[in-house]
Design an enzyme around this catalytic site. Structure first.
Site, PDB file in Angstrom:
ATOM      1  CB  THR A 155      -0.932  -0.001   1.224  1.00 29.39           C
ATOM      2  OG1 THR A 155      -1.903  -1.034   1.036  1.00 29.39           O
ATOM      3  CG2 THR A 155      -1.644   1.329   1.384  1.00 29.39           C
ATOM      4  CG  ASN A 169      -6.245  -7.497  -5.801  1.00 25.70           C
ATOM      5  OD1 ASN A 169      -6.573  -6.933  -6.853  1.00 25.70           O
ATOM      6  ND2 ASN A 169      -6.721  -7.132  -4.633  1.00 25.70           N
ATOM      7  CD  GLN A 190      -2.105 -10.985  -5.299  1.00 27.70           C
ATOM      8  OE1 GLN A 190      -1.729 -12.150  -5.437  1.00 27.70           O
ATOM      9  NE2 GLN A 190      -2.593 -10.542  -4.149  1.00 27.70           N
ATOM     10  CB  SER A 195       3.729  -6.685  -0.821  1.00 30.50           C
ATOM     11  OG  SER A 195       3.438  -7.081   0.492  1.00 30.50           O
ATOM     12  CG  HIS A 197       2.232  -9.613   3.487  1.00 28.28           C
ATOM     13  ND1 HIS A 197       0.997 -10.191   3.425  1.00 28.28           N
ATOM     14  CD2 HIS A 197       2.085  -8.354   3.013  1.00 28.28           C
ATOM     15  CE1 HIS A 197       0.123  -9.300   2.955  1.00 28.28           C
ATOM     16  NE2 HIS A 197       0.770  -8.194   2.696  1.00 28.28           N
ATOM     17  CB  THR A 243      14.801   4.288  11.942  1.00 32.78           C
ATOM     18  OG1 THR A 243      15.049   5.471  12.690  1.00 32.78           O
ATOM     19  CG2 THR A 243      15.938   3.306  12.132  1.00 32.78           C
ATOM     20  CB  CYS A 275      -8.495  -5.061   0.703  1.00 37.23           C
ATOM     21  SG  CYS A 275      -6.767  -5.463   0.648  1.00 37.23           S
TER      22      CYS A 275
END
Lengths: 376, 402
Positions: free
Chosen positions: A70, A149, A178, A198, A200, A236, A320
């Site tokens: 995102t 997705n 995806q 992404s 994950h 950071t 989502c």
């Protein structure tokens, strides 16, 4: 439990977790610090980024680490449009992008940008003709997702890239959240300027993503602070997250489409072909790991619950939007028959799945249909 | 696309008359050096071109990545080999053209028929092969003058060699073909660029760096070894001499008034550098000085500093703007290293208002109260020397984590 919701998220790979812990124990220093521990952490950070860049064939490019898909998408849309607004105010995207693209675009419309949303056919595919017609000299940014997705449609990214390069000065971003790990994702081959990945979704950790940019392309920052990540993304930098993501990407990256996923997918589609009340929404030539089905006059939620009782985890359309009662924007856009609209489910494969599990799914599907015939 | 060999075209050195052999040999050695870890790479040098052959596909890929950084190469092209048979050549031509962009490109076929026994003449071949390519890639447009894609087909006794891609080389002359010099490397933006520019002109270099622990840190030293390593990637490896400078610097601060201490410091550095230069058999000293950039780089200062030696001082950046220098340093990958924020020995003892027009007589006068030469000799003697390959080994290995 059999987990078939890998497009929502995946189980982190054990070796990725090990790297994450090892990096946290030894290289926890802030990579922006000038002391020797900081320097070591920075060296490790740079190596991690180099690995990510080389996996997507973009060796001399830049990797901006973010909190996930995102944020990467937000940064691509808001940051690039801001950075290149002196060239024009026209942006092109599609109607079936992830909300992190669509809602960022809607935000831009409020501030004077002209955003056009490409329509898709019933297979979820955009038309090259429409893109040709919409490209103009004020177009500064085009964002088209590689794989959808919800239904798995693969967009003709390479063809779009050639067209965009030939007919405009626009920057071309593609959301590859995806596609990465299931299809080959090479920025060189795809011809794109920026992509989102992404961690994950490919057996990495949540809250970890990257925006990969071709050399020379620099978005304006969308958050403000100490000017880390070349001034583009303050905050950071988590070296252990970068390490874990680089490793997850290395393990999951593929040179060719995942053939085992494709085989399972074909088994499933074939099984559905014999059932009258089930329609397969995913196009035949779609991504190998996503199968989207719609039941006639049965709510998707009911199917999800039934499968869950039988030990199989699936989802309605995307994670989502699944808590929303309405049909998703993608389902609306592809123009599904009203009787099927509310009965959409998504099955998505991952590295932890097996062929036996797919067979099991098909058995449960048949049992579910029998139950439906009886009128529940 | 699998390539069988790489055709390497020489840069300027093709023009260099009788010295050519020396240049070609140097270039060959430098390429060999850069490919040292690639087992299957072999080189064949000819009068005006060189061939790099590698049996291993991975080695070939790495060779293509490294060649653009080696000076003395004007351009290079990966070559695909097939049987000297018309059908095989046609098939290969499609592979070669297909490996690159074709949309909207112009195209031409050029034939070199060294093997005169080949049963077709050049014109026929051009038409046959060109026609076949066009039937597969109808988007190509034939253009005789300056085509985007030039398909070269070289028919020799041992096969046909096809190439269409031309990669730009680094230009310049092979490092080492123009002698050896000593580079004064501070760790800033300028000095690595100065070293790079002279390497490009064929000069091989050693580097010298002044360290003043504990005022300067281990990290400042690390920065300089990283710079040396980066410079080493442009051809011959660069050796680094690190001079312990603390004692001398303390002596200067004590003996010489504040506003002249900087001039004396530079004079001491230059004398040390000159002694090291002599020991390693280098001919000149290279600095990154740029006129007027700081107080020590005015014409008066340069004159006062230069007075200690008759050795040629090469200052390739003398007439360059800072922005031009930064531009080059970014291109050669030294910028990011140079801007790491560590104090070096020049910045630590900087007086608040150094003289921009130091008088030589005055400087000499103040220096005369102290016996500097023994300290200079000691500094030269106590230097540490680091070979480039040692530095590479010192890098932490993260591969188990990644």
């Amino acid at each position: 439990m059999i987990y078939f919701d890998n497009s929502a998220t995946t189980q982190p790979d054990e070796s990725v977790l090990e790297s994450f812990i090892a990096a946290n124990i030894k290289y926890y220093a802030n990579p922006a610090s000038i002391h020797v521990m900081g320097r070591e952490a920075e060296a490790l950070l740079n190596r991690s980024k180099k690995q990510m860049l080389s996996i997507v064939d973009n060796e001399d490019g830049e990797a901006i680490l973010t909190s996930g898909g995102t944020e990467s998408n937000n940064l691509a849309i808001l940051g690039l449009s801001e950075a290149y607004k002196s060239r024009g105010n026209h942006i092109i995207t599609t109607q079936i992008e992830h909300p992190s693209i669509l809602n960022a675009c809607r935000q831009l419309e409020q501030t004077g940008f002209d955003v056009e949303y490409l329509a898709v056919d019933e297979q979820g595919r955009i038309s090259i003709e429409e893109l040709t017609a919409k490209l103009k000299k004020e177009t500064i940014l085009v964002s088209i997702m590689h794989v959808n997705n919800e239904i798995g449609t693969i967009q003709p990214i390479r063809q779009c890239a050639e067209l965009i390069k030939r007919n405009s000065r626009a920057i071309f971003h593609s959301d590859c959240v995806q596609s990465f790990g299931k299809l080959p994702v090479s920025m060189e081959e795809l011809g794109v300027d920026a992509i989102t990945i992404s961690a994950h979704k490919v057996n990495g950790l949540k809250n970890s993503g990257v925006l990969l940019l071709k050399k020379g392309i620099k978005p304006s920052p969308i958050n403000f602070g100490g000017g880390q990540e070349n001034g583009i993304r303050s905050g950071t930098v988590s070296v252990p997250n970068a390490v874990a993501m680089a490793k997850a990407m290395r393990i999951s990256s593929v040179k060719e489409e995942r053939t085992n996923f494709r085989e399972w997918r074909n088994m499933l589609v074939e099984a559905c072909g014999t059932i009258e009340k089930v329609q397969v929404l995913s196009p035949l030539d779609g991504a190998p790991h996503i199968v989207s089905l719609a039941f006639k006059s049965i709510k998707g939620e009911v199917a999800v619950n039934y499968f869950q009782e039988q030990g199989i985890i699936i989802s309605t359309s995307s994670a989502c939007s699944s808590k929303n009662k309405k049909a998703s924007h993608v389902i609306e856009t592809i123009g599904l028959d009203n009787k099927f609209k509310n009965g959409v489910i998504r099955v998505s494969f991952g590295n932890t799945n097996t062929k036996e599990q797919v067979k099991e799914f098909i058995d449960v599907l048949h049992r579910f249909m029998e139950l439906i015939e009886k009128g529940m | 696309m699998e390539w069988n060999e790489i055709l390497i075209r020489y840069g300027e050195l093709s023009l260099k008359g009788r010295n050519r052999n020396v240049f070609v040999r140097k270039l060959k050695n430098n390429i060999k050096d850069a490919m040292r870890d690639l087992q299957s790479v072999r080189l064949k040098a000819e009068r005006d071109r060189m061939f790099l052959v590698a049996d291993d596909e991975e080695d070939m890929k790495k060779a293509i990545e490294r060649l653009p950084h080696i000076f003395g190469i004007q351009s290079f092209s990966p070559v695909a080999k097939c049987e000297a048979d018309l059908d095989a050549i046609k098939k290969k031509a499609i592979d070669v053209i297909g490996s690159g962009e074709t949309t909207g490109r112009t195209f031409k076929v050029e034939i070199k028929r060294a093997d005169k026994t080949f049963p077709y003449v050049t014109g026929e071949l051009q038409q046959e092969i060109g026609g076949h390519v066009l039937s597969q890639f109808p988007e190509l447009v034939v253009q005789m003058k300056k085509p985007d894609i030039l398909l070269l087909v070289d028919i020799r006794k041992d096969g046909a060699f096809l190439t269409s891609k031309v990669f730009k080389g680094a230009g310049g002359m092979p490092v080492g073909s123009n002698g050896h010099s000593l580079l004064m490397l501070s760790g800033g933006i300028d000095s690595p660029v100065a070293g790079y520019l002279l390497m490009k002109r064929g000069v091989s270099i050693d580097a010298i760096h002044f360290a003043s622990p504990p005022y300067t840190s281990e990290l400042a030293k690390r920065k300089v070894t990283d710079l040396t390593e980066q410079l080493s990637s442009f051809g011959a490896s660069v050796r680094l001499h690190i001079i312990p400078f603390t004692e001398l610097q303390q002596a200067i601060v004590k003996q010489v008034p504040d506003n002249l201490s900087m001039t004396t410091t530079r004079r001491m550095m230059l004398q040390i550098a000159d002694k090291v230069r002599e020991e390693i058999g280098a001919l000149a000293i290279i600095t990154g000085e740029s006129l007027g950039q700081v107080a020590s780089q005015t014409l008066d200062s340069l004159t006062a500093i230069n007075e200690v030696t008759a050795t040629p001082i090469l200052r390739p950046l003398i007439a360059m703007d800072k922005l031009e220098i930064i531009d080059i340093s970014q291109k050669i990958g030294t910028y990011d290293i140079s801007i790491r924020p560590y104090e070096d020995c020049c910045t630590i003892f900087t007086p608040s208002n150094p003289k921009t027009k130091p008088k030589i007589e005055k400087v000499q006068h103040f220096e005369s109260f102290f016996d500097f030469p023994p300290l200079i000799d000691e500094a030269v003697r106590n230097r540490t020397t680091i070979e480039a390959f040692e530095q590479r080994q010192a890098d932490a290995d993260f591969s188990d984590l990644l």
